[in-house]
Design a protein around this motif. Structure first.
Motif, PDB file in Angstrom:
ATOM      1  N   LYS A  96       0.832  -1.218   0.000  1.00 64.31           N
ATOM      2  CA  LYS A  96       0.000   0.000   0.000  1.00 64.31           C
ATOM      3  C   LYS A  96       0.856   1.254   0.000  1.00 64.31           C
ATOM      4  O   LYS A  96       0.460   2.298  -0.510  1.00 64.31           O
ATOM      5  N   MET A  97       2.043   1.174   0.607  1.00 63.15           N
ATOM      6  CA  MET A  97       2.967   2.313   0.619  1.00 63.15           C
ATOM      7  C   MET A  97       3.815   2.349  -0.647  1.00 63.15           C
ATOM      8  O   MET A  97       4.757   3.135  -0.742  1.00 63.15           O
ATOM      9  N   ASN A  98       3.487   1.474  -1.610  1.00 67.42           N
ATOM     10  CA  ASN A  98       4.226   1.423  -2.877  1.00 67.42           C
ATOM     11  C   ASN A  98       5.669   0.986  -2.745  1.00 67.42           C
ATOM     12  O   ASN A  98       6.534   1.429  -3.501  1.00 67.42           O
ATOM     13  N   LYS A  99       5.939   0.156  -1.764  1.00 64.98           N
ATOM     14  CA  LYS A  99       7.305  -0.338  -1.559  1.00 64.98           C
ATOM     15  C   LYS A  99       7.473  -1.677  -2.258  1.00 64.98           C
ATOM     16  O   LYS A  99       6.570  -2.526  -2.213  1.00 64.98           O
ATOM     17  N   LYS A 100       8.633  -1.878  -2.845  1.00 66.73           N
ATOM     18  CA  LYS A 100       9.005  -3.223  -3.265  1.00 66.73           C
ATOM     19  C   LYS A 100       9.390  -4.003  -2.011  1.00 66.73           C
ATOM     20  O   LYS A 100       9.801  -3.406  -1.010  1.00 66.73           O
ATOM     21  N   THR A 101       9.296  -5.331  -2.087  1.00 65.32           N
ATOM     22  CA  THR A 101       9.639  -6.137  -0.910  1.00 65.32           C
ATOM     23  C   THR A 101      10.620  -7.246  -1.283  1.00 65.32           C
ATOM     24  O   THR A 101      10.592  -7.776  -2.393  1.00 65.32           O
ATOM     25  N   LEU A 102      11.477  -7.565  -0.329  1.00 67.11           N
ATOM     26  CA  LEU A 102      12.288  -8.778  -0.441  1.00 67.11           C
ATOM     27  C   LEU A 102      12.129  -9.535   0.865  1.00 67.11           C
ATOM     28  O   LEU A 102      12.457  -9.021   1.942  1.00 67.11           O
ATOM     29  N   CYS A 103      11.569 -10.731   0.767  1.00 65.51           N
ATOM     30  CA  CYS A 103      11.317 -11.534   1.963  1.00 65.51           C
ATOM     31  C   CYS A 103      12.403 -12.588   2.122  1.00 65.51           C
ATOM     32  O   CYS A 103      12.742 -13.304   1.181  1.00 65.51           O
ATOM     33  N   LEU A 104      12.940 -12.674   3.333  1.00 66.06           N
ATOM     34  CA  LEU A 104      13.892 -13.732   3.676  1.00 66.06           C
ATOM     35  C   LEU A 104      13.111 -14.871   4.333  1.00 66.06           C
ATOM     36  O   LEU A 104      12.550 -14.696   5.415  1.00 66.06           O
ATOM     37  N   GLY A 105      13.049 -16.049   3.643  1.00 62.81           N
ATOM     38  CA  GLY A 105      12.375 -17.203   4.256  1.00 62.81           C
ATOM     39  C   GLY A 105      13.319 -17.866   5.232  1.00 62.81           C
ATOM     40  O   GLY A 105      14.478 -17.493   5.335  1.00 62.81           O
ATOM     41  N   GLY A 106      12.825 -18.785   5.935  1.00 59.07           N
ATOM     42  CA  GLY A 106      11.612 -19.507   5.776  1.00 59.07           C
ATOM     43  C   GLY A 106      11.630 -20.536   4.634  1.00 59.07           C
ATOM     44  O   GLY A 106      12.496 -20.563   3.784  1.00 59.07           O
ATOM     45  N   GLU A 107      10.668 -21.411   4.757  1.00 62.95           N
ATOM     46  CA  GLU A 107      10.472 -22.416   3.723  1.00 62.95           C
ATOM     47  C   GLU A 107       9.708 -21.806   2.545  1.00 62.95           C
ATOM     48  O   GLU A 107       9.182 -20.685   2.632  1.00 62.95           O
ATOM     49  N   HIS A 108       9.604 -22.576   1.461  1.00 61.80           N
ATOM     50  CA  HIS A 108       9.071 -22.004   0.225  1.00 61.80           C
ATOM     51  C   HIS A 108       7.586 -21.645   0.307  1.00 61.80           C
ATOM     52  O   HIS A 108       7.107 -20.791  -0.446  1.00 61.80           O
ATOM     53  N   LEU A 109       6.871 -22.265   1.223  1.00 62.56           N
ATOM     54  CA  LEU A 109       5.435 -21.977   1.322  1.00 62.56           C
ATOM     55  C   LEU A 109       5.147 -20.494   1.595  1.00 62.56           C
ATOM     56  O   LEU A 109       4.089 -19.995   1.236  1.00 62.56           O
ATOM     57  N   ILE A 110       6.095 -19.796   2.187  1.00 62.00           N
ATOM     58  CA  ILE A 110       5.855 -18.370   2.518  1.00 62.00           C
ATOM     59  C   ILE A 110       5.610 -17.517   1.276  1.00 62.00           C
ATOM     60  O   ILE A 110       5.074 -16.418   1.371  1.00 62.00           O
ATOM     61  N   THR A 111       5.994 -18.028   0.109  1.00 63.37           N
ATOM     62  CA  THR A 111       5.761 -17.259  -1.124  1.00 63.37           C
ATOM     63  C   THR A 111       4.261 -17.119  -1.418  1.00 63.37           C
ATOM     64  O   THR A 111       3.832 -16.106  -1.975  1.00 63.37           O
ATOM     65  N   PHE A 112       3.475 -18.129  -1.039  1.00 59.67           N
ATOM     66  CA  PHE A 112       2.053 -18.127  -1.410  1.00 59.67           C
ATOM     67  C   PHE A 112       1.278 -16.913  -0.866  1.00 59.67           C
ATOM     68  O   PHE A 112       0.643 -16.189  -1.640  1.00 59.67           O
ATOM     69  N   PRO A 113       1.327 -16.658   0.450  1.00 56.14           N
ATOM     70  CA  PRO A 113       0.569 -15.490   0.933  1.00 56.14           C
ATOM     71  C   PRO A 113       1.071 -14.159   0.357  1.00 56.14           C
ATOM     72  O   PRO A 113       0.278 -13.234   0.174  1.00 56.14           O
ATOM     73  N   ILE A 114       2.359 -14.086   0.038  1.00 50.02           N
ATOM     74  CA  ILE A 114       2.885 -12.858  -0.571  1.00 50.02           C
ATOM     75  C   ILE A 114       2.258 -12.667  -1.957  1.00 50.02           C
ATOM     76  O   ILE A 114       1.780 -11.579  -2.302  1.00 50.02           O
ATOM     77  N   ILE A 115       2.229 -13.749  -2.737  1.00 49.83           N
ATOM     78  CA  ILE A 115       1.659 -13.657  -4.090  1.00 49.83           C
ATOM     79  C   ILE A 115       0.155 -13.375  -4.027  1.00 49.83           C
ATOM     80  O   ILE A 115      -0.386 -12.643  -4.866  1.00 49.83           O
ATOM     81  N   GLU A 116      -0.512 -13.933  -3.024  1.00 52.59           N
ATOM     82  CA  GLU A 116      -1.945 -13.639  -2.877  1.00 52.59           C
ATOM     83  C   GLU A 116      -2.168 -12.130  -2.812  1.00 52.59           C
ATOM     84  O   GLU A 116      -3.066 -11.597  -3.460  1.00 52.59           O
ATOM     85  N   VAL A 117      -1.329 -11.445  -2.052  1.00 54.48           N
ATOM     86  CA  VAL A 117      -1.472  -9.991  -1.910  1.00 54.48           C
ATOM     87  C   VAL A 117      -1.057  -9.270  -3.191  1.00 54.48           C
ATOM     88  O   VAL A 117      -1.786  -8.414  -3.702  1.00 54.48           O
ATOM     89  N   LEU A 118       0.108  -9.635  -3.720  1.00 50.31           N
ATOM     90  CA  LEU A 118       0.619  -8.903  -4.888  1.00 50.31           C
ATOM     91  C   LEU A 118      -0.230  -9.148  -6.130  1.00 50.31           C
ATOM     92  O   LEU A 118      -0.372  -8.266  -6.980  1.00 50.31           O
ATOM     93  N   ASN A 119      -0.830 -10.320  -6.216  1.00 49.87           N
ATOM     94  CA  ASN A 119      -1.717 -10.614  -7.339  1.00 49.87           C
ATOM     95  C   ASN A 119      -2.962  -9.725  -7.288  1.00 49.87           C
ATOM     96  O   ASN A 119      -3.525  -9.382  -8.324  1.00 49.87           O
TER      97      ASN A 119
END
Ligand code: MN
Ligand code: MN
Length: 278
Positions: A96-119
């Motif tokens: 919402k603040m127009n920021k790009k993000t880089l997430c440090l996992g964690g296992e690969h499943l953490i990508t799913f909720p991120i994509i849910e939002v970005l999609n």
């Protein structure tokens, strides 16, 4: 939440001045073989202090870039739905603040909720998936959401034709058949550029794309992988794409007592940051 000692090297800008924010998602609840990626975000930050902030390959210094590090999302371990919710909230706030993000996992499943939002935030989202494993199972041990199904879950959101895979060398026949349907495995840069154009892109980097000799500290090591140079060149080739987010997942640092895997992971992160803002 944040101190200088627990931010990635050179990424100490305040949130409001940052174009890109790093956050950690230390979740490894569905790891099937060797858990431990929950320890990765802090180990990657710590290891980053062994690197320079300047990258001669990119001729860029991440200290000159506007990057902050907001620390780790805190999780109620064992409650996957709440973990998803926390990752979604964090991603949504930054998006919402127009920021790009880089997430440090964690296992690969953490990508799913991120994509849910970005999609939801971007039209025509494309995903570049770097991994040893297809992660395209429908279910894994009876479970729809797991590190071994995450790309299948994501393909249901954004469409499998919008996912480009690199480095996959392990999976079931069914998974490889699914990928073959769209012919999106290890495609050349010219073809990738044509398909992606100016569309928003997300990079998901499962570190086990690297050969086990380079990165033994991971949950599901798979021999026969990329050299560090090969992965670096691949990442470098993504410069100029409209990259809106990325993650670096599946470091399980404690399986490598030398600590070298964490340094490898930190350098992958530095290269990814340069690619995203270069
Ligand atoms: Mn994976
Ligand atoms: Mn993998």
């Amino acid at each position: 939440m944040k101190t200088i000692s627990n931010c990635f090297i050179g990424c100490d800008k305040p949130v409001e001045n940052s174009d890109l924010l790093i956050f950690g998602a230390p979740y490894d609840g569905t790891s099937s073989f060797r858990p431990g990626s929950r320890f990765a975000p802090d180990k990657i930050r710590e290891a980053s202090y062994g690197l320079e902030t300047y990258s001669p390959d990119y001729n860029m210094d991440i200290e000159d870039l506007s990057i902050g590090d907001i620390g780790n999302v805190e999780f109620p371990f064992g409650v996957k739905d709440k973990v998803f919710e926390k990752i979604k909230n964090c991603t949504a706030n930054l998006s919402k603040m127009n920021k790009k993000t880089l997430c440090l996992g964690g296992e690969h499943l953490i990508t799913f909720p991120i994509i849910e939002v970005l999609n939801g935030a971007y039209d025509n989202l494309k995903l570049i998936h770097m991994d040893a494993h297809a992660d395209m199972r429908d279910t894994y041990i009876g479970e729809k959401f797991s590190h071994a199904t995450v790309l299948n879950n994501i393909s249901e959101l954004i469409g499998q034709e919008n996912i480009y895979h690199y480095g996959i060398r392990s999976g079931t026949r069914e998974e490889f058949n699914k990928i073959a349907k769209y012919n999106n495995l290890n495609i050349k840069h010219s073809e990738l550029s044509e398909k992606i154009g100016d569309d928003p892109v997300y990079l998901t980097i499962d570190l086990d794309i690297l050969d086990t000799s380079i990165l033994p500290g991971t949950g599901t090591p798979e021999p026969g992988g990329f050299s560090f140079k090969e992965l670096s060149e691949l990442l470098f080739s993504f410069r100029g794409f409209n990259i809106v987010g990325a993650d670096v997942v599946e470091l399980a640092p404690d399986y490598d007592f030398t600590g070298a895997s964490s340094i490898v992971a930190a350098k992958v992160v530095r290269n990814t940051l340069c690619t995203m803002l270069g």
